[in-house]
Enzyme design. Structure first.
Site, mmCIF file in Angstrom:
data_model
loop_
_atom_site.group_PDB
_atom_site.id
_atom_site.type_symbol
_atom_site.label_atom_id
_atom_site.label_comp_id
_atom_site.label_asym_id
_atom_site.label_seq_id
_atom_site.Cartn_x
_atom_site.Cartn_y
_atom_site.Cartn_z
ATOM 1 N N GLY A 94 -1.074 -2.762 -3.433
ATOM 2 C CA GLY A 94 -1.964 -2.302 -2.551
ATOM 3 C C GLY A 94 -3.097 -1.400 -3.331
ATOM 4 N N ALA A 95 -4.193 -1.472 -3.100
ATOM 5 C CA ALA A 95 -5.056 -1.226 -3.802
ATOM 6 C C ALA A 95 -5.202 0.840 -4.291
ATOM 7 C CB ALA A 95 -7.048 -1.314 -3.179
ATOM 8 N N GLN A 141 4.908 -7.993 1.979
ATOM 9 C CA GLN A 141 5.046 -7.366 1.568
ATOM 10 C C GLN A 141 5.042 -6.265 3.610
ATOM 11 O OE1 GLN A 141 3.412 -9.117 0.650
ATOM 12 N NE2 GLN A 141 2.636 -8.298 -1.669
ATOM 13 N N ASP A 178 -8.904 -4.978 0.216
ATOM 14 C CA ASP A 178 -8.697 -4.410 -1.494
ATOM 15 C C ASP A 178 -10.045 -4.477 -1.824
ATOM 16 O OD1 ASP A 178 -6.158 -6.147 -0.595
ATOM 17 O OD2 ASP A 178 -6.026 -5.337 -2.752
ATOM 18 N N LYS A 219 -5.321 -9.250 2.012
ATOM 19 C CA LYS A 219 -3.882 -10.048 2.170
ATOM 20 C C LYS A 219 -3.847 -11.527 2.667
ATOM 21 C CE LYS A 219 -1.321 -10.088 -0.576
ATOM 22 N NZ LYS A 219 -1.369 -9.865 -2.109
HETATM 23 O O1 MRU Z 1 -1.113 -8.086 -3.048
HETATM 24 P P1 MRU Z 1 -0.958 -6.472 -2.718
HETATM 25 O O2 MRU Z 1 0.421 -6.364 -1.883
HETATM 26 O O3 MRU Z 1 -1.226 -5.413 -3.812
HETATM 27 O O4 MRU Z 1 -2.020 -6.333 -1.179
HETATM 28 C C1 MRU Z 1 -2.204 -5.431 -0.791
HETATM 29 C C2 MRU Z 1 -3.089 -5.347 0.515
HETATM 30 O O5 MRU Z 1 -3.143 -6.956 0.731
HETATM 31 C C3 MRU Z 1 -3.467 -4.260 1.323
HETATM 32 O O6 MRU Z 1 -3.264 -4.309 2.912
HETATM 33 C C4 MRU Z 1 -4.733 -3.367 -0.073
HETATM 34 O O7 MRU Z 1 -4.308 -3.571 -0.781
HETATM 35 C C5 MRU Z 1 -4.559 -2.477 1.265
HETATM 36 S S1 MRU Z 1 -3.591 -1.308 0.862
HETATM 37 C C6 MRU Z 1 -3.752 0.417 1.463
#
Ligand code: MRU
Length: 354
Positions: free
Chosen positions: A50-51, A204, A245, A256
């Site tokens: 998550g970013a 996720q 992200d 994602k």
């Molecule tokens: O690969 P991940 O699980 O890190 O991807 C996360 C996402 O795509 C989330 O939607 C994004 O980071 C926003 S988190 C608040």
């Protein structure tokens, strides 16, 4: 929240404690992270993901890196080490801009500190960096809450909300981005139903969002990603809300894999499509989404399901972890500073400047 996704324990000689998101929901385990090398693996293997959570962790990762210096290292040596460590951590994942944003903040802070206080000790620098990492953490908590307050009005009584991946508390240091308006609406006793995309290949949605919303007692139903269209056609979805992200200057948004398809489905059914993200997720150095680097991940994530191989050995696999949604298909971006309706370059620049 009833859990802390990540937390710094102790003083400048402390460590980072994180929930191991690879094993949820089957097991709730905490990881003790004491080195930057360990953090690199933790980020790369999605134990923290998550970013915003990646960005916050990276700030603390610099604090861990500074612990390996000899106590009488001078400031210029310490800064050289910090810069090398930041470069190293920056290679852990390419798409979430919060990682680079937090590492840059740590670098700028150290350089300013050394320029302002050339006689200071390494311990003074370490303390300043830990203060900043902690501030990045609590600012993220604050931003999440504000995103919730700004976005909560969009969650109408009796509505169905579709979300993708996990952009909740597990993806941040606070109460999440896309899920934050849902938490706020729930606190106000508003009635709504959440549909959670399972989010292939790493699930996720099924593993993390489902776990999180169950903890919170929010009415939620899990669907496979390929069921979203039919749900929309049946009138069950009144809004889609996702995280981000990286958001380019014109509003194009990387999130994602699967988010782009949802935006097209939402446009086809006249359903509002919202993105919720803190300002640390904007990258104004990129004109459009075409310039956003997209992480390619291991073939095994697609060729297997739950650890069991499903595709024939030797099968070619394509596994981009993110896609880009066009700004034109985004109804609004919800930030801690306000809501940008029909986002474009001018509106985004104005909000970020203010
Ligand atoms: O690969 P991940 O699980 O890190 O991807 C996360 C996402 O795509 C989330 O939607 C994004 O980071 C926003 S988190 C608040």
């Amino acid at each position: 929240m009833v859990f802390e996704t990540l937390e710094w324990k102790g003083d400048i000689d402390g460590y980072l404690e994180l929930i191991d998101q690879r094993v949820l929901p089957g097991r709730f385990e905490l990881l003790k992270c004491t080195t930057k090398e360990q953090l690199f693996e933790i980020i790369k293997t999605l134990a923290v993901r998550g970013a915003p959570a990646i960005g916050v962790s990276a700030g603390f990762g610099i604090c861990l890196a500074m612990q390996t210096l000899d106590s009488n290292e001078d400031l210029s040596g310490a800064i050289a080490h910090l810069n090398e460590s930041a470069e190293y951590l920056a290679k852990s994942r390419p798409t979430a801009v919060n990682l680079f944003w937090a590492l840059d903040k740590m670098k700028v802070c150290a350089e300013k500190f050394a320029a302002d206080k050339p006689e200071a000790s390494l311990a003074d620098l370490q303390r300043t960096l830990l203060d900043l990492a902690r501030r990045i953490c609590w600012e993220d908590q604050f931003s999440c809450r504000e995103i919730g307050i700004n976005g909560e009005k969009l969650i109408k009584d009796g509505s169905g909300i579709l979300t993708h991946c996990n952009a909740g508390a597990l993806a941040t240091a606070g109460q999440g981005t896309a899920l934050s308006p849902l938490y706020e609406a729930h606190r106000k006793k508003r009635q709504f139903k959440v549909y959670i995309d399972e989010t292939r290949p790493l699930l996720q949605g099924a593993r993390l969002t489902a776990w999180e919303l169950m903890q919170a007692g929010i009415d939620a139903t899990l669907i496979c990603d390929n069921m979203a269209g039919v749900l929309m056609k049946q009138g069950k979805v009144d809004a889609v809300i996702t995280g981000a992200d990286r958001i380019a200057a014109n509003g194009d948004t990387a999130n994602k894999i699967g988010t782009f398809s949802l935006s097209i489905l939402a446009a086809r059914h006249n359903i509002p499509f919202y993105v919720a993200a803190p300002v640390s997720t904007f990258d104004l150095s990129l004109k459009s989404g075409d310039d956003i680097p997209i992480e390619q991940r291991d073939a095994a994530e697609v060729a297997a399901f739950g650890g069991n191989r499903v595709a024939p050995e030797g099968m070619d696999v394509y596994n981009p972890a993110f896609d880009v949604t066009d700004a034109g298909d985004i109804t609004a971006i919800i930030t801690e500073k306000g809501v940008i309706e029909k986002p474009n370059t001018e509106k985004i620049a104005a909000l970020l400047k203010g």
